[in-house]
Enzyme design. Structure first.
Site, PDB file in Angstrom:
ATOM      1  N   ASP A  13       8.004  -3.779  -9.064  1.00  0.00           N
ATOM      2  CA  ASP A  13       9.033  -3.329  -8.131  1.00  0.00           C
ATOM      3  C   ASP A  13      10.197  -2.695  -8.887  1.00  0.00           C
ATOM      4  OD1 ASP A  13      10.211  -2.907  -5.698  1.00  0.00           O
ATOM      5  OD2 ASP A  13      10.864  -4.964  -5.403  1.00  0.00           O
ATOM      6  N   ASN A  61       2.655   0.947   1.812  1.00  0.00           N
ATOM      7  CA  ASN A  61       3.279   2.077   1.116  1.00  0.00           C
ATOM      8  C   ASN A  61       3.046   3.418   1.805  1.00  0.00           C
ATOM      9  OD1 ASN A  61       2.817   0.761  -2.267  1.00  0.00           O
ATOM     10  ND2 ASN A  61       4.554   0.577  -0.870  1.00  0.00           N
TER      11      ASN A  61
END
Length: 230
Positions: A13, A61
């Site tokens: 991340d 995503n």
């Protein structure tokens, strides 16, 4: 005696935020983050870790801006080949999990090609989670069980996951300071130890990996039981 550390899973991340801190577009962060994977694999292999799983592209995503998604998928095609050329010499086995049939043909074909090319490598397995979601994996497993009219049990259920031969992660590392698992390996990490790093993924270092491993070593893994001495 050290606890066994066979499998580390990574939630990578912070690529976009790192790039923005550098005054660059988010896509630059994904580019740099892709190279970080190779470094981390080498560091893990040097420490005797046999499996690493990287959360590369989630089912969620797809909600990102189309140009960013297009860049990430194009980067995957480019980097999978580069990764193979460098890492195959280091005896690295490359695998992919997720709904691969939902990826563009060129991405899926590269996954198949490089899985085949590295299938006999034995030093460390690198598992890339692409178009992956933990809940989706469980749903797909349930569908297969019903199709085959198989026995429904906790032990048998594992056989229908995307990579049933891979041991559950001992340790999950998430970067960027976020403290959640984001639908990642939710069946497999039921008893994994979690380490949350404040570093953004492109900043992740060998020293931080060692801190994560040291934190893991200090913990007592009881898997729902109690200490022998009470």
């Amino acid at each position: 005696m050290d606890k066994p550390l066979t499998h580390i899973a990574f939630i990578m991340d912070g690529n976009g935020r790192w790039a923005q801190k550098q005054g660059k577009p988010r896509t630059y962060g994904h580019y740099v983050g892709a190279y970080k994977i190779e470094e981390v694999v080498r560091w893990c292999a040097a420490r005797g870790v046999k499996y690493t799983t990287f959360y590369a592209f989630s089912t969620e995503n797809w909600k990102r801006p189309p140009k960013e998604v297009e860049f990430i998928l194009g980067l995957l095609v480019e980097k999978i080949g580069e990764f193979y050329e460098r890492m195959s010499k280091e005896n690295v086995k490359l695998r992919f999990i997720g709904r691969l049939d939902g990826l563009p043909d060129i991405v899926r074909e590269k996954c198949i090609e490089y899985e085949e090319k590295t299938k006999d490598n034995t030093k460390i397995q690198v598992i890339m989670a692409l178009n992956y979601g933990g809940r989706t994996e469980i749903v797909d497993a349930v569908k297969k069980i019903f199709e085959e009219k198989a026995e429904i049990s906790e032990e048998n259920f594992k056989n229908y996951l995307y990579a049933p031969d891979v041991p559950d992660p001992d340790l999950v590392v998430r970067t960027s300071g976020e403290m959640r698992i984001s639908n990642f390996l939710i069946w497999q990490i039921a008893y994994s130890e979690l380490y949350f790093s404040n570093l953004l993924w492109p900043e992740f270092s060998e020293e931080e990996l060692d801190r994560a491993i040291e934190s893991y070593r200090k913990r007592e893994r009881r898997f729902g039981g109690i200490r022998e001495n009470g």
